[in-house]
Scaffold this motif. Structure first.
Motif, PDB file in Angstrom:
ATOM      1  N   MET A 172       8.480  48.218  46.304  1.00 53.35           N
ATOM      2  CA  MET A 172       8.113  48.602  47.844  1.00 53.35           C
ATOM      3  C   MET A 172       7.494  50.011  47.595  1.00 53.35           C
ATOM      4  SD  MET A 172      10.881  47.652  50.301  1.00 53.35           S
ATOM      5  CE  MET A 172      11.629  45.836  50.218  1.00 53.35           C
ATOM      6  N   ILE A 173       8.032  50.852  47.038  1.00 57.69           N
ATOM      7  CA  ILE A 173       7.569  52.336  46.885  1.00 57.69           C
ATOM      8  C   ILE A 173       6.250  52.494  46.096  1.00 57.69           C
ATOM      9  CG2 ILE A 173       8.295  54.622  45.573  1.00 57.69           C
ATOM     10  CD1 ILE A 173      11.057  53.573  45.958  1.00 57.69           C
ATOM     11  N   LYS A 174       6.075  51.661  45.033  1.00 54.26           N
ATOM     12  CA  LYS A 174       4.636  51.789  44.276  1.00 54.26           C
ATOM     13  C   LYS A 174       3.774  51.233  45.255  1.00 54.26           C
ATOM     14  CE  LYS A 174       6.684  50.989  39.572  1.00 54.26           C
ATOM     15  NZ  LYS A 174       6.903  49.846  38.714  1.00 54.26           N
ATOM     16  N   GLU A 175       4.028  50.518  46.237  1.00 50.46           N
ATOM     17  CA  GLU A 175       2.822  49.981  47.240  1.00 50.46           C
ATOM     18  C   GLU A 175       2.753  50.667  48.526  1.00 50.46           C
ATOM     19  OE1 GLU A 175       4.269  46.007  47.775  1.00 50.46           O
ATOM     20  OE2 GLU A 175       3.556  45.128  45.811  1.00 50.46           O
ATOM     21  N   ASP A 176       3.511  51.755  48.538  1.00 49.18           N
ATOM     22  CA  ASP A 176       3.420  52.438  49.880  1.00 49.18           C
ATOM     23  C   ASP A 176       3.466  54.018  49.614  1.00 49.18           C
ATOM     24  OD1 ASP A 176       4.665  54.027  52.150  1.00 49.18           O
ATOM     25  OD2 ASP A 176       4.329  51.957  53.076  1.00 49.18           O
ATOM     26  N   GLU A 177       2.317  54.570  49.779  1.00 49.34           N
ATOM     27  CA  GLU A 177       2.054  55.890  49.392  1.00 49.34           C
ATOM     28  C   GLU A 177       3.159  56.895  50.126  1.00 49.34           C
ATOM     29  OE1 GLU A 177      -1.380  59.521  49.712  1.00 49.34           O
ATOM     30  OE2 GLU A 177      -1.853  57.387  49.663  1.00 49.34           O
ATOM     31  N   SER A 203      23.591  47.995  54.804  1.00 50.40           N
ATOM     32  CA  SER A 203      23.236  47.790  55.970  1.00 50.40           C
ATOM     33  C   SER A 203      23.415  49.010  57.049  1.00 50.40           C
ATOM     34  CB  SER A 203      24.211  46.726  56.731  1.00 50.40           C
ATOM     35  OG  SER A 203      25.460  47.251  56.485  1.00 50.40           O
ATOM     36  N   GLU A 204      24.202  49.886  56.601  1.00 52.31           N
ATOM     37  CA  GLU A 204      24.223  51.327  57.079  1.00 52.31           C
ATOM     38  C   GLU A 204      22.769  52.044  57.250  1.00 52.31           C
ATOM     39  OE1 GLU A 204      28.553  53.673  57.135  1.00 52.31           O
ATOM     40  OE2 GLU A 204      27.843  52.773  55.250  1.00 52.31           O
ATOM     41  N   VAL A 205      22.423  52.280  55.985  1.00 49.54           N
ATOM     42  CA  VAL A 205      21.057  52.720  55.876  1.00 49.54           C
ATOM     43  C   VAL A 205      19.990  52.283  56.498  1.00 49.54           C
ATOM     44  CG1 VAL A 205      22.005  54.370  53.893  1.00 49.54           C
ATOM     45  CG2 VAL A 205      20.564  52.153  53.537  1.00 49.54           C
ATOM     46  N   ILE A 219      19.437  40.901  51.934  1.00 50.96           N
ATOM     47  CA  ILE A 219      19.492  41.974  51.124  1.00 50.96           C
ATOM     48  C   ILE A 219      17.882  42.623  51.395  1.00 50.96           C
ATOM     49  CG2 ILE A 219      19.203  43.149  48.829  1.00 50.96           C
ATOM     50  CD1 ILE A 219      21.768  41.209  48.385  1.00 50.96           C
ATOM     51  N   LYS A 220      16.883  41.416  50.996  1.00 50.68           N
ATOM     52  CA  LYS A 220      15.706  41.895  51.492  1.00 50.68           C
ATOM     53  C   LYS A 220      15.305  42.368  52.758  1.00 50.68           C
ATOM     54  CE  LYS A 220      11.078  39.912  50.506  1.00 50.68           C
ATOM     55  NZ  LYS A 220      10.012  38.921  50.442  1.00 50.68           N
ATOM     56  N   ASP A 221      15.835  41.720  53.768  1.00 42.67           N
ATOM     57  CA  ASP A 221      15.547  42.277  55.074  1.00 42.67           C
ATOM     58  C   ASP A 221      15.963  43.418  55.225  1.00 42.67           C
ATOM     59  OD1 ASP A 221      14.755  41.596  57.677  1.00 42.67           O
ATOM     60  OD2 ASP A 221      16.849  41.613  58.125  1.00 42.67           O
ATOM     61  N   TYR A 222      17.339  44.046  54.768  1.00 39.33           N
ATOM     62  CA  TYR A 222      17.880  45.441  54.869  1.00 39.33           C
ATOM     63  C   TYR A 222      16.658  46.555  54.106  1.00 39.33           C
ATOM     64  CZ  TYR A 222      22.141  43.891  57.130  1.00 39.33           C
ATOM     65  OH  TYR A 222      23.051  43.424  58.090  1.00 39.33           O
ATOM     66  N   LEU A 223      16.386  45.926  52.885  1.00 35.99           N
ATOM     67  CA  LEU A 223      15.367  46.884  52.145  1.00 35.99           C
ATOM     68  C   LEU A 223      14.329  47.079  53.067  1.00 35.99           C
ATOM     69  CD1 LEU A 223      15.906  45.482  48.654  1.00 35.99           C
ATOM     70  CD2 LEU A 223      16.764  47.662  49.064  1.00 35.99           C
ATOM     71  N   ILE A 224      13.674  46.083  53.603  1.00 29.67           N
ATOM     72  CA  ILE A 224      12.541  46.549  54.423  1.00 29.67           C
ATOM     73  C   ILE A 224      12.911  47.239  55.606  1.00 29.67           C
ATOM     74  CG2 ILE A 224      10.847  45.102  55.770  1.00 29.67           C
ATOM     75  CD1 ILE A 224      11.142  42.626  53.927  1.00 29.67           C
ATOM     76  N   LYS A 225      14.048  46.924  56.406  1.00 31.58           N
ATOM     77  CA  LYS A 225      14.274  47.987  57.366  1.00 31.58           C
ATOM     78  C   LYS A 225      14.449  49.545  57.061  1.00 31.58           C
ATOM     79  CE  LYS A 225      16.167  44.150  60.162  1.00 31.58           C
ATOM     80  NZ  LYS A 225      17.363  43.594  60.818  1.00 31.58           N
ATOM     81  N   PHE A 226      15.146  49.415  55.834  1.00 30.48           N
ATOM     82  CA  PHE A 226      15.293  50.751  55.241  1.00 30.48           C
ATOM     83  C   PHE A 226      14.121  51.537  54.967  1.00 30.48           C
ATOM     84  CE2 PHE A 226      16.858  53.361  51.147  1.00 30.48           C
ATOM     85  CZ  PHE A 226      17.167  54.435  51.681  1.00 30.48           C
ATOM     86  N   ALA A 227      13.222  50.919  54.229  1.00 29.62           N
ATOM     87  CA  ALA A 227      11.852  51.458  53.889  1.00 29.62           C
ATOM     88  C   ALA A 227      11.154  51.748  55.170  1.00 29.62           C
ATOM     89  CB  ALA A 227      11.138  50.374  53.237  1.00 29.62           C
ATOM     90  N   ALA A 228      11.244  50.984  56.310  1.00 27.83           N
ATOM     91  CA  ALA A 228      10.758  51.169  57.610  1.00 27.83           C
ATOM     92  C   ALA A 228      11.298  52.808  58.021  1.00 27.83           C
ATOM     93  CB  ALA A 228      10.706  50.244  58.679  1.00 27.83           C
TER      94      ALA A 228
END
Length: 156
Positions: free
Chosen positions: A24-29, A112-114, A141-150
């Motif tokens: 996700m980091i590599k794909e998002d400046e 989930s907290e972050v 887990i993937k859904d939480y990662l997406i939410k954390f990135a957002a």
């Protein structure tokens, strides 16, 4: 920011987080400007290879076998530097906090907290016999990662 993902054995949840979040980091400046390092480690068990179901879950996400098998599970005492350097230690549930070295527990939050501000228990998929049940946990887990990135992008 340096992020360390932790789970019991570093063979299912935390390497999945490390690989997906790194991508996700590599794909998002915007994310790449705020995240300096992502790593993972075990807080309970010392293991030696990634779990076969984690391999399937990561293949399902488009990772190659070479990428997946480059992951070597790391135990907390062998990953001390990452615990020390991490700005944020993200575990799957508060049981992971109990086994995080005491001096680093103040940096610990659950995934989930972050992501949402709420503490929600993420079970260990290692216990799942059925691959579809395993995938369900990894999808959470993937859904939480997406939410954390957002959330991180919104703070920048």
């Amino acid at each position: 920011m340096k992020i360390l993902f932790v789970c019991s054995s570093n063979i299912c949840r935390s390497p999945y987080c490390e690989m997906l979040f790194s991508r996700m980091i590599k794909e998002d400046e915007k994310l790449s400007l705020s995240i300096e390092k992502v790593s993972s480690a075990a807080v309970l068990n010392q293991s030696f290879k990634i779990h076969p179901k984690a391999v399937l879950a990561l293949k399902r996400e488009g990772f190659s076998e070479e990428e997946i098998y480059s992951h070597k599970p790391r135990f907390k005492w062998l990953a001390w530097k990452d615990f020390k350097e991490a700005d944020l230690i993200i575990g799957m549930n508060n049981a992971n906090k109990v086994f995080t070295p005491l001096m680093f527990q103040k940096k610990f939050k659950t995934l989930s907290e972050v992501a949402t501000g709420e503490d929600v228990f993420i079970p260990d998929p290692w216990l799942m016999k059925d691959i579809n049940d395993y995938y369900k946990v990894m999808d959470i887990i993937k859904d939480y990662l997406i939410k954390f990135a957002a959330k991180l992008k919104g703070q920048n």
